[in-house]
Design an enzyme around this catalytic site. Structure first.
Site, PDB file in Angstrom:
ATOM      1  N   CYS A 134      -0.834   4.564  -6.408  1.00 26.31           N
ATOM      2  CA  CYS A 134      -1.889   3.948  -5.597  1.00 26.31           C
ATOM      3  C   CYS A 134      -2.085   2.546  -6.157  1.00 26.31           C
ATOM      4  O   CYS A 134      -2.050   2.362  -7.385  1.00 26.31           O
ATOM      5  CB  CYS A 134      -3.181   4.769  -5.715  1.00 26.31           C
ATOM      6  SG  CYS A 134      -4.594   3.958  -4.939  1.00 26.31           S
ATOM      7  N   CYS A 152       0.843  -1.195   0.000  1.00 29.03           N
ATOM      8  CA  CYS A 152       0.000   0.000   0.000  1.00 29.03           C
ATOM      9  C   CYS A 152       0.882   1.250   0.000  1.00 29.03           C
ATOM     10  O   CYS A 152       1.774   1.381   0.848  1.00 29.03           O
ATOM     11  CB  CYS A 152      -0.861  -0.040   1.256  1.00 29.03           C
ATOM     12  SG  CYS A 152      -1.906   1.385   1.501  1.00 29.03           S
TER      13      CYS A 152
END
Ligand code: DGL
Length: 417
Positions: free
Chosen positions: A282, A153
């Site tokens: 992302c 992440c």
């Protein structure tokens, strides 16, 4: 006054990190929440699986990149494909903290302290054996620990990688840590020529300033000039890509709006060089690279943006670079597995609101109430608002399941097993 406030915030942050570190150290048998069996790390750890975590299922794109990598000769470790996946002898444990996500929105409500605690908890879960069995309604202690932590992440890497490194040092563990932001910056070093760099990421990742900082450090260390970096935080694109019914726009529409916002920010920054490298910062964005690229192609012909977008754009997908970094890091620490693991399987976990707790505010869809979720404070390690359970295909929302099935075939195959 400003200085005092900054000092106070720094002190507050470090207190949070020490609490969780000390808590785990005080429970070395791993028999309490947020602790793990430290003795597991006194033995040879090469045969252990590799842990990969994300705020949700987006990090499965990183796992797919790891499973697909073939850039090295597995025997000699020399660069070059040998027709064998580079991680053929490894197994993986994936964890998605779905119940506490989106991580990208904690900064907007001033709760990055709690976010940092969540991220260290994710790492502790992977290091430990403890998981929740929803069938028996009790905790079990038979998940294998991991020899490496891949922070899949971007937001979690931006806010938590230093805390995780610090905690591992405190506990004296030989566990490797690889994060997508550093890997992505390595990708910029390889892909970037002239011009400026654009970063599309979550609002939180952008607010942390991690990409501009790490890109600057990485290129600076390589003796390269440091390009202008313009960032644009998106609060919606990840949700739209996942097919979240809360969002009505299509991936193409949202990509168009975010690409426009990035070019506008670049114009307003006064930077002279055109954007030539775009970091898809992302987990979800590489899945929308075609739509994002079409958006830039359209914007290039607008008079207002003349000269601000290079004739061809290079895209950096941090997932691919993370896979490479992981291979190198395991090889240099001599932690690659050499034992055949014929029966060993990968496993997948996901967080859900704790079914034992009857006091939690839960929405009609069974999620944690948003106000409650983003209002929590760090330091209360006795209460478990969420528990980590096996991620079966049925636990993944239908639209997301379709996305995995069509775009992440390696992951889908292992998830179904
Ligand atoms: N996985 C997050 C990231 O890469 C996106 C989703 C979220 O905000 O939790 O930044």
């Amino acid at each position: 006054m400003k200085k005092i406030l900054t000092l106070f915030l720094l002190l507050d942050w470090s207190v949070m990190a020490v609490d969780l570190k000390e808590h785990a150290a005080a429970h070395p048998a791993g028999d309490a929440a947020y602790s793990f069996d430290m003795a597991a790390y006194r033995e040879d750890i090469r045969h252990l699986p590799i842990g990969v975590f994300d705020s949700g299922i987006g990090g499965l794109t990183v796992l797919e990149a790891i499973l697909s990598l073939d850039l090295f000769h597995n025997d000699s470790l020399k660069p070059g494909a040998d027709g064998q996946p580079d991680f053929a002898d490894e197994r993986f444990i994936y964890f998605g903290d779905q119940a506490n996500m989106p991580y990208g929105n904690y900064s907007s409500v001033g709760r990055t302290d709690y976010l940092r605690e969540l991220i260290v908890k994710d790492a502790i879960f992977l290091l430990g054996r403890r998981w929740f069995d929803p069938i028996s309604g009790s905790f079990r202690q038979d998940k294998p620990p991991v020899k490496a932590l891949v922070i899949a992440c971007n937001t979690a890497t931006a806010y938590g990688i230093e805390d995780i490194r610090d905690a591992l040092k405190h506990w004296g563990l030989p566990v490797i840590v690889v994060g997508v932001v550093e890997a992505g910056a390595r990708g910029v070093q390889e892909a970037h020529g002239e011009g400026a760099v654009g970063v599309l990421a979550t609002v939180g990742t952008c607010a942390s300033g991690a990409y501009p900082r790490v890109i600057g450090q990485t290129l600076g260390r390589a003796g390269r000039s440091i390009p202008a970096v313009t960032q644009q935080g998106s609060a919606n694109l990840a949700g739209v890509i996942e097919g979240d019914p809360a969002f009505k726009e299509s991936v193409a529409e949202r990509s168009g709006l975010d690409a426009r916002a990035l070019v506008t920010a670049h114009l307003e920054s006064g930077a002279k060089a055109p954007l030539s490298t775009i970091v898809l910062g992302c987990t979800h964005f590489p899945l929308a690279q075609t739509e994002i690229d079409s958006a830039f192609v359209k914007l290039r012909s607008e008079a207002a943006f003349e000269g601000l977008i290079a004739p061809t754009l290079s895209y950096v997908n941090p997932a691919e670079w993370t896979a490479r970094e992981l291979f190198r890091a395991l090889a240099s620490a001599k932690l690659r597995n050499h034992q055949a693991q014929n029966n060993a399987k990968d496993s997948f976990y996901i967080s859900i609101p704790n079914p034992i707790r009857k006091d939690l505010p839960i929405t009609a869809e069974g999620a944690l109430d948003k106000v409650f979720k983003y209002g929590r404070l760090p330091g209360d390690l006795q209460r478990e608002d969420t528990v980590n359970v096996p991620m079966t295909p049925e636990r993944i929302p239908m639209t997301t399941r379709k996305l995995i099935e069509t775009k992440l075939p390696q992951v889908w195959q292992r998830l179904k097993m």
